[in-house]
Design a protein around this motif. Structure first.
Motif, short mmCIF file in Angstrom:
data_model
loop_
_atom_site.label_atom_id
_atom_site.label_comp_id
_atom_site.label_asym_id
_atom_site.label_seq_id
_atom_site.Cartn_x
_atom_site.Cartn_y
_atom_site.Cartn_z
N ILE A 85 72.17 -10.34 60.93
CA ILE A 85 73.31 -9.70 61.60
C ILE A 85 74.25 -9.09 60.55
CG2 ILE A 85 75.33 -10.06 63.08
CD1 ILE A 85 72.71 -10.24 64.61
N ASP A 86 74.52 -9.86 59.49
CA ASP A 86 75.35 -9.34 58.40
C ASP A 86 74.71 -8.09 57.78
OD1 ASP A 86 77.21 -11.46 58.61
OD2 ASP A 86 75.96 -12.72 57.31
N CYS A 87 73.40 -8.15 57.60
CA CYS A 87 72.66 -7.02 57.04
C CYS A 87 72.83 -5.79 57.94
CB CYS A 87 71.19 -7.37 56.90
SG CYS A 87 70.18 -6.07 56.19
N TYR A 88 72.69 -5.99 59.22
CA TYR A 88 72.82 -4.88 60.18
C TYR A 88 74.25 -4.30 60.13
CZ TYR A 88 73.23 -2.45 64.62
OH TYR A 88 73.46 -1.51 65.59
N GLU A 89 75.23 -5.18 60.04
CA GLU A 89 76.63 -4.71 60.01
C GLU A 89 77.00 -4.01 58.70
OE1 GLU A 89 78.84 -8.22 61.00
OE2 GLU A 89 78.43 -8.00 63.15
N ASP A 90 76.30 -4.35 57.61
CA ASP A 90 76.55 -3.68 56.34
C ASP A 90 75.96 -2.29 56.37
OD1 ASP A 90 78.06 -5.61 55.06
OD2 ASP A 90 76.32 -6.54 54.07
#
Length: 82
Positions: A77-82
């Protein structure tokens, strides 16, 4: 190294440690590079390096010699948001 994970550097780090050179590896799997592909920000990588340097600095201040850097908390999820 660009687009490489921590596993690529473990053998080098172990070799340096055996020679008496204190060494740690930034705890980062290769998929953490995904947000940086295509000319996007390198902020996620700089965060991991900063995290590692701060951890090592704190351990050295406490007098620890065998330093193990804990995993950096980062999800898909963090990867997607970055």
């Amino acid at each position: 190294g660009f687009l490489t994970g921590e596993s690529d550097f473990r053998p080098l780090a172990e070799s340096l440690k055996k020679r008496g050179i204190p060494t740690v590896v930034v705890p980062m799997p290769v998929w953490h590079w995904i947000p940086c592909i295509g000319g996007r920000s390198l902020r996620p990588i700089v965060e991991r390096v900063d995290y590692t340097v701060r951890h090592v600095s704190a351990c050295l201040t406490e007098g620890k010699s065998d330093i193990q850097v804990p995993e950096f908390g980062y999800s898909f999820i963090d990867c997607y948001e970055d």
